[in-house]
Design an enzyme around this catalytic site. Structure first.
Site, PDB file in Angstrom:
ATOM      1  N   HIS A   1      44.640  50.185  31.503  1.00 38.61           N
ATOM      2  CA  HIS A   1      43.948  49.865  32.755  1.00 38.61           C
ATOM      3  C   HIS A   1      44.682  48.753  33.503  1.00 38.61           C
ATOM      4  O   HIS A   1      44.995  48.874  34.698  1.00 38.61           O
ATOM      5  CB  HIS A   1      42.503  49.444  32.444  1.00 38.61           C
ATOM      6  N   GLU A   2      44.965  47.675  32.814  1.00 39.05           N
ATOM      7  CA  GLU A   2      45.613  46.526  33.477  1.00 39.05           C
ATOM      8  C   GLU A   2      47.009  46.888  33.976  1.00 39.05           C
ATOM      9  O   GLU A   2      47.409  46.503  35.082  1.00 39.05           O
ATOM     10  CB  GLU A   2      45.676  45.315  32.531  1.00 39.05           C
TER      11      GLU A   2
ATOM     12  N   GLU B   1      41.367  50.210  40.722  1.00 37.52           N
ATOM     13  CA  GLU B   1      40.783  50.297  39.383  1.00 37.52           C
ATOM     14  C   GLU B   1      41.033  51.642  38.710  1.00 37.52           C
ATOM     15  O   GLU B   1      40.977  51.749  37.486  1.00 37.52           O
ATOM     16  CB  GLU B   1      39.270  50.043  39.453  1.00 37.52           C
TER      17      GLU B   1
ATOM     18  N   HIS C   1      31.796  39.549  36.294  1.00 37.86           N
ATOM     19  CA  HIS C   1      32.049  39.744  37.724  1.00 37.86           C
ATOM     20  C   HIS C   1      31.042  39.059  38.632  1.00 37.86           C
ATOM     21  O   HIS C   1      31.296  38.922  39.822  1.00 37.86           O
ATOM     22  CB  HIS C   1      32.120  41.246  38.012  1.00 37.86           C
TER      23      HIS C   1
ATOM     24  N   HIS D   1      47.141  48.393  37.347  1.00 38.65           N
ATOM     25  CA  HIS D   1      47.155  47.445  38.471  1.00 38.65           C
ATOM     26  C   HIS D   1      48.585  46.968  38.729  1.00 38.65           C
ATOM     27  O   HIS D   1      49.038  46.909  39.870  1.00 38.65           O
ATOM     28  CB  HIS D   1      46.288  46.229  38.153  1.00 38.65           C
TER      29      HIS D   1
ATOM     30  N   TYR E   1      34.373  49.885  40.468  1.00 35.35           N
ATOM     31  CA  TYR E   1      34.479  50.552  39.160  1.00 35.35           C
ATOM     32  C   TYR E   1      33.692  51.855  39.140  1.00 35.35           C
ATOM     33  O   TYR E   1      34.064  52.807  38.467  1.00 35.35           O
ATOM     34  CB  TYR E   1      33.994  49.633  38.037  1.00 35.35           C
TER      35      TYR E   1
ATOM     36  N   HIS F   1      38.477  37.255  30.281  1.00 33.83           N
ATOM     37  CA  HIS F   1      38.256  38.564  30.905  1.00 33.83           C
ATOM     38  C   HIS F   1      39.596  39.102  31.428  1.00 33.83           C
ATOM     39  O   HIS F   1      40.306  38.425  32.174  1.00 33.83           O
ATOM     40  CB  HIS F   1      37.230  38.497  32.036  1.00 33.83           C
ATOM     41  N   ALA F   2      39.930  40.326  31.030  1.00 33.52           N
ATOM     42  CA  ALA F   2      41.266  40.864  31.307  1.00 33.52           C
ATOM     43  C   ALA F   2      41.534  40.981  32.804  1.00 33.52           C
ATOM     44  O   ALA F   2      40.651  41.334  33.586  1.00 33.52           O
ATOM     45  CB  ALA F   2      41.407  42.236  30.648  1.00 33.52           C
TER      46      ALA F   2
HETATM   47  O1  X8Z Z   1      36.781  44.200  34.610  1.00 34.64           O
HETATM   48  C1  X8Z Z   1      37.361  45.203  34.232  1.00 34.64           C
HETATM   49  C2  X8Z Z   1      38.845  45.161  33.927  1.00 34.64           C
HETATM   50  C3  X8Z Z   1      39.571  44.210  34.792  1.00 34.64           C
HETATM   51  S1  X8Z Z   1      39.680  44.698  36.440  1.00 34.64           S
HETATM   52  C4  X8Z Z   1      39.043  44.756  32.496  1.00 34.64           C
HETATM   53  N1  X8Z Z   1      36.666  46.350  34.021  1.00 34.64           N
HETATM   54  C5  X8Z Z   1      35.226  46.418  34.249  1.00 34.64           C
HETATM   55  C6  X8Z Z   1      34.467  45.560  33.253  1.00 34.64           C
HETATM   56  O2  X8Z Z   1      35.047  45.158  32.245  1.00 34.64           O
HETATM   57  O3  X8Z Z   1      33.277  45.322  33.470  1.00 34.64           O
HETATM   58  C7  X8Z Z   1      37.209  47.614  33.588  1.00 34.64           C
HETATM   59  C8  X8Z Z   1      36.032  48.520  33.391  1.00 34.64           C
HETATM   60  C9  X8Z Z   1      34.874  47.873  34.091  1.00 34.64           C
HETATM   61 ZN    ZN Z   2      40.810  46.434  36.784  1.00 34.21          ZN
END
Ligand code: X8Z
Ligand code: ZN
Length: 625
Positions: A392-393, A420, A521, A396, A531, A362-363
């Site tokens: 997105h990354e 975010e 998450h 941060h 988010y 997960h990024a």
């Molecule tokens: O978790 C993330 C990022 C890392 S902070 C990749 N996002 C959420 C997800 O993937 O559920 C970005 C959009 C929503």
């Molecule tokens: Zn993020």
């Protein structure tokens, strides 16, 4: 990063400050006075005076800087190489970090009634509110909690399931799901991935018990109340604020839902997708149905023209590789006048999935030393989704770099939603055909005839996301408050999917299902309302930036690429970190002081009107089932 407070670490990793970018801001007294604990007295006894508070904060900031770097490096080691030993190390380091943070929080609360300098008061508040999962102050609790969280995250990250006789990972499954138009196959992928999570349920329930015990000792009703306290307003007001925002955007979501359902019905027929009621979740091209852009081809307008390009195909045709995707992302930020990434970023980041070990795919974006050692960790594929994620990354990372000269406790986003929203804001420009043309990906820039197709593509990702952005924590808030008990975990998750997203799983869920555990998450313990907020903030930032750039055309065609003036003003907001309440950061860049979905409405206005027309004669909504 997860465990809020500690700034160092990832935006989306574990512990200390980790999680998807830390935050927390001031305000609000705990529900009751916190209990005086043995751990708190393990710190020197500062006199309960203004001077004592100042000295405590100075010591806490120094200790915090030291420990957060230590913890972040261990977390990085585990996240990029999951083994028995790295899990052991991380659990130990996280337990120590949690104990320290709980001590800080208790110590900070002792100054509740002392008149102190406003900067010190803000820092005291941040220390009280900064934990994501507090441990109670009894022997062994922090260790047990840390073992549970490391195990949950690692179970998710190493999850695999059988698909057509082969064990596949989440990233492989996601790629197949994005392109599959076979409902039997999408159902198998949806259900297959969810076989990794039943084993997490007992750990999750135990984790909730311990964290709630910890939250109560800090004076909060439960862990959810602690999470809602980080937004410079009382926790209840914050919950009401998210309701207000959701009400603002819900009619638009219902319009999109109605249109997409009709097109899915046209493609798959009544047996797979009826023309009324909820949508089958596995038909939307994403494992959690949180962004629907991957099924653009299914729902593209049938009259008036469709999109003439597909970003994934453009990237592949131009021979992009993962590093080139990141370099391209960096290029956007430097075009705004921001500095290039440090050499160590390129040496130390994990940009693709290593073949020889287990990692957290997960990024996330990391700041290992609260200064210059910034990195990303991604299993990047060459496609449109990851093109967005790279921007997105890096958002941060650029935030982390901008606030690095703030005092330690202010090295964080104005709130977690801001963290975010930075990269997403940049992404709004980076996805415009104008920009794709400027960097040579697109040979010609389409005219106004592609406005609706473009906006539809954007809405499939950005508007479809909104109810998901809300429901993950609605589920968790109820779990933490006890309104949802462990035996109700899965039913409550499905009920929230239906209520907010208007979606149903492709078939009945097994009795042992724990579907929330199949979303990063949840086992990763990263709060998610951030988010939802970011999906509104980013449009406010975009509208303000385009205005600053003198743009008078439609918002969706505006790109701020190359605009150093906007870049400078934007960076000024980033440099504030969390030194001031978030409305001041918002005001510094946009002139606005509230979170306001009118920017979303402005951006998508032509599409919403178009959808209303398309939906004529259809009964929208899903409450009829
Ligand atoms: O978790 C993330 C990022 C890392 S902070 C990749 N996002 C959420 C997800 O993937 O559920 C970005 C959009 C929503
Ligand atoms: Zn993020």
């Amino acid at each position: 990063m997860k465990r809020q407070l500690m700034a160092a670490a990832a935006v989306c990793a574990l512990a200390f400050g980790a999680g998807c970018a830390t935050t927390e801001t001031a305000a609000e007294a705990p529900v009751e006075a916190p209990v005086e604990t043995a751990a708190a007295s393990a710190l020197p006894d500062y006199p309960i005076t203004a001077d004592g508070a100042t000295r405590f904060i100075a010591d806490a900031e120094a200790k915090y800087a030291e420990v957060s770097e230590y913890v972040a490096r261990i977390q990085w080691a585990r996240a990029t190489n999951i083994t028995f030993d790295t899990m052991w190390l991380e659990a130990k380091a996280n337990a120590e970090a949690t104990e320290l943070q709980v001590q800080f929080a208790n110590q900070a609360a002792r100054f509740n009634d002392v008149e102190v300098d406003p900067v010190v008061r803000r820092k005291l508040n941040l220390l009280r509110l900064g934990l994501v999962l507090p441990a109670p102050n009894r022997p062994g609790a922090a260790e047990e909690l840390a073992q549970l969280t490391t195990r949950l995250d690692s179970t998710y990250s190493t999850g695999k399931f059988d698909f057509k006789g082969r064990q596949i990972t989440l990233d492989e499954a996601s790629l197949i799901l994005a392109d599959s138009r076979d409902p039997a196959e999408t159902k198998a992928l949806y259900e297959g991935w969810r076989t990794v999570s039943p084993v997490m349920k007992a750990d999750y329930a135990r984790m909730v018990e311990i964290a709630n015990e910890g939250a109560r000792e800090l004076g909060f009703a439960d862990t959810g109340a602690l999470w809602r306290s980080g937004y410079d307003m009382p926790a209840d007001d914050f919950a009401a604020e998210t309701d207000r925002l959701w009400d603002q955007v819900k009619p638009f979501y219902e319009n999109l839902h109605c249109y997409v359902r009709a097109r899915l019905n046209a493609k798959y027929g009544d047996a797979v997708q009826p023309d009324h009621g909820p949508i089958r979740a596995d038909l939307l091209g994403n494992m959690w149905s949180q962004q629907w852009g991957n099924i653009y081809d299914v729902v593209a307008p049938t009259t008036g023209g469709a999109s003439s390009y597909d970003l994934t195909e453009l990237l592949k045709a131009a021979d992009y590789d993962p590093v080139k995707m990141v370099k391209t992302g960096e290029g956007f930020y430097t075009s705004l006048g921001l500095e290039a990434l440090p050499q160590t970023f390129w040496e130390r980041s994990m940009i693709t999935r290593p073949r020889d070990r287990e990692v957290v795919c997960h990024a996330s974006a990391w700041d290992l030393d609260n200064a210059d050692d910034i990195r990303i960790k991604m299993c990047t594929n060459v496609n449109g989704d990851d093109f967005y994620t790279v921007h997105h990354e890096l958002g941060h990372n650029y935030y982390q770099r901008a606030y690095k000269n703030q005092p330690m406790l202010f090295r964080n986003g104005a709130n977690d939603g801001f963290h975010e929203a930075i990269g997403d804001f940049v992404g709004l420009s980076a996805l415009t055909p104008t920009y794709l043309n400027q960097i040579g990906l697109l040979q010609t820039t389409p005219g106004a005839e592609e406005d609706i197709p473009f906006l539809l593509k954007m809405a499939l990702d950005k508007i479809a996301f909104l109810p998901f952005g809300l429901m993950v924590d609605r589920w968790r808030w109820d779990v933490f408050s006890g309104a949802t008990t462990p035996d109700q975990y899965n039913a409550a998750w499905s009920a929230d999917m239906l209520k907010y997203q208007g979606l149903v799983p492709p078939g009945p869920r097994p009795a042992d299902a724990f579907d929330p555990g199949a979303k990063y998450h949840v086992p990763g313990n990263t709060p998610y309302t951030r988010y939802f907020l970011a999906h509104i903030y980013q449009f406010q930032f975009h509208r303000a930036a385009c205005k600053q750039a003198g743009w008078t055309g439609p918002l969706h065609r505006c790109s701020i690429y190359g605009n150093t003036e906007v870049g400078q003003r934007f960076n000024a907001m980033l440099e504030m970190g969390q030194s001031r309440p978030w409305p001041e950061a918002m005001q510094a860049f946009t002139g606005e002081t509230t979170n306001d979905a009118s920017a979303v409405a402005d951006y998508f206005a032509p599409l919403n009107a178009w959808l209303t027309q398309q939906n004529r004669g259809h009964q929208c909504g899903w409450s009829d089932t």
